[in-house]
Design a protein around this motif. Structure first.
Motif, PDB file in Angstrom:
ATOM      1  N   LEU A   1      -0.009   9.832   3.901  1.00 27.95           N
ATOM      2  CA  LEU A   1      -0.973   8.729   3.840  1.00 27.95           C
ATOM      3  C   LEU A   1      -0.251   7.379   3.819  1.00 27.95           C
ATOM      4  N   ALA A   2       0.853   7.308   3.085  1.00 21.12           N
ATOM      5  CA  ALA A   2       1.615   6.057   3.008  1.00 21.12           C
ATOM      6  C   ALA A   2       2.192   5.695   4.372  1.00 21.12           C
TER       7      ALA A   2
ATOM      8  N   LEU B   1       0.738   4.189  -3.013  1.00 23.06           N
ATOM      9  CA  LEU B   1       0.508   5.612  -2.778  1.00 23.06           C
ATOM     10  C   LEU B   1       1.650   6.503  -3.257  1.00 23.06           C
ATOM     11  N   ILE B   2       2.900   6.045  -3.134  1.00 21.07           N
ATOM     12  CA  ILE B   2       4.022   6.948  -3.459  1.00 21.07           C
ATOM     13  C   ILE B   2       4.587   6.752  -4.858  1.00 21.07           C
TER      14      ILE B   2
ATOM     15  N   GLY C   1      -1.007   1.744  -9.176  1.00 21.91           N
ATOM     16  CA  GLY C   1      -1.283   3.110  -8.757  1.00 21.91           C
ATOM     17  C   GLY C   1      -0.825   4.119  -9.797  1.00 21.91           C
TER      18      GLY C   1
ATOM     19  N   ILE D   1       0.838  -1.202   0.000  1.00 19.56           N
ATOM     20  CA  ILE D   1       0.000   0.000   0.000  1.00 19.56           C
ATOM     21  C   ILE D   1       0.872   1.251   0.000  1.00 19.56           C
TER      22      ILE D   1
ATOM     23  N   SER E   1       0.230  15.064  -0.512  1.00 22.46           N
ATOM     24  CA  SER E   1      -0.403  14.321   0.578  1.00 22.46           C
ATOM     25  C   SER E   1      -0.080  12.831   0.575  1.00 22.46           C
ATOM     26  N   ALA E   2       0.493  12.326  -0.501  1.00 26.28           N
ATOM     27  CA  ALA E   2       0.644  10.877  -0.664  1.00 26.28           C
ATOM     28  C   ALA E   2       1.552  10.254   0.391  1.00 26.28           C
ATOM     29  N   TYR E   3       2.604  10.951   0.797  1.00 23.76           N
ATOM     30  CA  TYR E   3       3.605  10.347   1.676  1.00 23.76           C
ATOM     31  C   TYR E   3       3.111  10.227   3.117  1.00 23.76           C
TER      32      TYR E   3
END
Length: 429
Positions: free
Chosen positions: A412-413, A247-248, A381, A243, A408-410
């Motif tokens: 969230l990861a 995301l990243i 992704g 996951i 925001s991706a990092y």
């Protein structure tokens, strides 16, 4: 215990130097990543010229990226398992040969379908690069050094991204875009025989001293049996890595394939002028790749647990990526370059740390497969995000929503990694 005439007990003597041959392996992986990114990024640098010549739309280019990532996703999963079975030496060699063929085949593309075919072949080969690299690092380094070693070899991607905007425009202006793919492909093939001649597992290598072998094998012994691929899907640790990659990875794909286009549309640069800004951005990325790996390893040398060291490093990187949300709003070129460069550095530091997680919690025999699962999900992704980018640019003509997602991706990861592996302990097989 003895191997090839060496005694492991000799490694216990404090006067004996550990040895450094394992860093030769890192140097080979570093070089392969340079070649990997020259081949991967070349099409993005030529986007404007090829769009003019072939009449591509924004969604056409997004489709090229999509099909490369689709092949990459399938291959990443497959190569992870293949490399666990046949080893990094031949696995990486075969993958490298396939992607060089795909890269050079681009020169023969005369239609949109031809470009898709060449990018699919490229993706099928390049999908084996990181599973092979991480498998090699896991075989050659103890846990306390893996993050730094991963950061070093991963830094080759940034050097490749630096070399490409200098090399590709020069070759294209001198010889045309078709010959550019052939020349760079032939140059890259020089690496293959060197890898096959040099790489062996540590216990099979005559140039590894007993002291260095003992250092490499200083972690507790792993189970020797391979773990069935389907069984790996039951572990939360597999999904924490996968996951995180989902995301990243799309953010890095965006930087890699769309930055030249962003610099052209927002700041008026072209094939002759976007080289220096891209060089600065990827130099900063290199600092992030090495720095992220160094920071994590440094924390561990200070006595921190793997859990605390890895997650603290990822948190620092995630926070550094947040300002990229405003990159498209910067009217000054070099302000935009600095914001994006810090974000790419943050990505590489985060990514290098994330890549060490499978080796931290899984036995060596499963690392390639877990990396393959995560890499596949990361490429999926990327496929989704490439469609999103193409649609945003086609409909809105601005990069702002794209950079907001990137910012925001990092975080969230990291949240996903922490929720799934709150203690980051070795899995119980």
């Amino acid at each position: 215990m003895t191997t090839a005439g060496r005694t492991d007990t000799a490694a216990d003597a404090p006067a004996v130097a550990v040895g450094r041959y394992r860093w030769v392996v890192v140097a080979l992986l570093f070089t392969a990543m340079i070649i990997n990114y020259v081949d991967r990024q070349a099409l993005g640098l030529l986007k404007a010229d090829l769009t003019t010549e072939f009449g591509w739309s924004e969604t056409n280019y997004a489709d090229l990226v999509f099909w490369f990532q689709a092949a990459y996703a399938i291959a990443y999963l497959a190569w992870g398992r293949i490399i666990d079975r046949i080893g990094a030496r031949f696995g990486f060699g075969i993958a490298f040969a396939i992607w060089q063929v795909g890269h050079m085949a681009t020169a023969a593309a005369g239609s949109f379908g031809g470009f898709i075919a060449s990018r699919v072949i490229l993706g099928l080969g390049e999908g084996g690069a990181f599973p092979s690299g991480i498998k090699s690092i896991t075989e050659w380094f103890p846990k306390k050094e893996r993050a730094f070693a991963t950061g070093l070899f991963n830094a080759g991607t940034n050097i490749g991204a630096i070399v490409t905007p200098l090399l590709i425009p020069a070759l294209t202006l001198a010889f045309g875009w078709k010959m550019t793919f052939i020349v760079t492909g032939l140059m890259g093939l020089v690496w293959l025989p060197i890898w096959l001649l040099v790489y062996r597992r540590p216990r099979e290598h005559k140039k590894v001293s007993a002291a260095e072998l003992a250092h490499i094998e200083s972690d507790p012994a792993d189970p020797v049996d391979r773990i069935p691929w389907i069984r790996l899907l039951r572990y939360r640790e597999t999904w924490a890595f996968a996951i995180g990659k989902f995301l990243i990875d799309p953010i890095w794909w965006m930087f890699l394939f769309w930055l030249p286009d962003f610099l052209g549309k927002r700041h008026g640069l072209d094939l002759k002028t976007f080289g220096p800004p891209l060089v600065v951005i990827y130099l900063l990325s290199d600092v992030g790749s090495v720095g992220g790996g160094w920071l994590s390893s440094r924390f561990m040398k200070m006595g921190w647990s793997i859990n605390r060291a890895r997650k603290t490093t990822m948190l620092v990187c995630a926070l550094l990526a947040v300002p990229v949300a405003g990159a498209a709003l910067a009217s000054n070129l070099w302000v935009a370059v600095l914001i994006i460069g810090v974000a790419t550095a943050a990505h590489q530091g985060f990514s290098a740390t994330l890549y060490t997680l499978p080796g931290d919690v899984f036995p060596r025999s499963a690392v390639g497969s877990v990396i393959g699962i995560g890499g596949m999900l990361g490429a999926v992704g990327g496929m989704v995000f490439s469609k999103y980018i193409g649609g945003v640019l086609e409909d809105l003509g601005t990069y702002t929503p794209i950079f907001v997602v990137a910012a925001s991706a990092y975080l969230l990861a990291l949240l996903a990694v922490h929720l799934l592996t709150p203690k980051m302990e070795p899995v119980k097989i």
